[in-house]
Design an enzyme around this catalytic site. Sequence first.
Site: not given
Ligand code: SAH
Ligand code: SF4
Length: 367
Positions: A91, A104, A111, A115, A118, A170-171, A202, A224-226, A301, A344
């Site tokens: 997508e 985007c 991936c 995480c 995600c 994806g990463e 990212s 992506s710190l989190h 989300n 996201c």
């Molecule tokens: N793999 C890369 C880029 C894709 S994800 C990464 O992790 O940075 C893009 C962003 O969306 C990242 O910051 C990810 O952590 C965030 N993300 C993933 N799942 C999400 C969700 N359910 N709600 C909000 N943000 C989310």
């Molecule tokens: Fe992959 Fe980014 Fe999702 Fe983590 S947040 S599973 S690195 S796409």
Amino acid sequence: MPQNLLDCDLEGLTAWFTELGEKPFRAKQVFHWMHQAGVADFAQMTDIAKSLREKLQLHAVVQAPAISYAHTSSDGTRKWLFDVGVANGIETVFIPEEDRGTLCVSSQVGCALECTFCSTGRQGFNRNLSVAEIIGQLWVANNSLRGEVNRTSGELAERPVTNVVMMGMGEPLANFENVVTALRVMLDDHAYGLSRRRVTVSTSGIVPAMDRLAERCPVALAVSLHAPNDALRDQIVPINRKYPLRELMAACRRYLVHAPRDFITFEYVMLAGVNDQPEHARQLIELTRDVPCKFNLIPFNPFPDSGYEKPRHDTLRIFREILQDASYIVTTRKTRGDDIDAACGQLAGKVADKSGRVMKRLKQEAA
Ligand code: SAH
Ligand code: SF4
């Protein structure tokens, strides 16, 4: 097999033309036609000799991934699902704003990093996208949007996509070579001519690849710190077990030496009751003390069976204020396109999982 010319940056295309016995400037002409005029049919490349056009028809194609569907959200956000073969789909999302249009872009089918919050990570991993599949997303978006009336300004959008964020499925740094080649095409003045500041990668924090990106193609970086400490980050961003926060912060500082912007953007998904407490904000201040940065808070989300919830408004506000009081610039990401599941982390695509993760989870759930 004909060569897909969307797989090449200008250097690669020039080498290919040379091999074909053609002059390097021909590569530049074709590059312009493909990326600036959005032309895929060699017959339409009118300033190229007919004999060469015929030769190209024999040996090459310009082939972006096929669109399975396109949806437009009530807020103007647009989402495409691309067919990338054998039950796989990726997508791409376009987010129009008054002064810019952000695309985007996805880098992988699924991936491999798991995480926990995600939806892409949930679906397992199939394969890396090719350069043509990555740049093809920009190619299709520009072609579909070009000439459409801009909803807010009423003007015709000649170059609808002004910014690219590698924040789709994806990463990106786990598909390093293809992503770097695609980035080069995005930045090339003979193609899209986007500035390094308007292209953002990212990453969840693959430290050695961050160093390589700084060397090979330094664009704006979002990390992506989190989580503000290793114990929590180990849980929700498992790649942290390999590259813990100390190493990640050091890599961010090294990246800044080459970066087109003088700060790193830290993305922080706010998960209710998990990482959204005042103590977490205070730990973040401590953690990032030596890293010039901005924070982008993303309310979680939701997607089915995620097990997480988005935080309450008050919780988010308190968290944001603690950072702001410590002089951080903090943005809270607006949720766009959630009526078409384009926000996201909601990008699901279609992943024929090869990692075995989906099967494992289904078994666990059944037990
Ligand atoms: N793999 C890369 C880029 C894709 S994800 C990464 O992790 O940075 C893009 C962003 O969306 C990242 O910051 C990810 O952590 C965030 N993300 C993933 N799942 C999400 C969700 N359910 N709600 C909000 N943000 C989310
Ligand atoms: Fe992959 Fe980014 Fe999702 Fe983590 S947040 S599973 S690195 S796409």
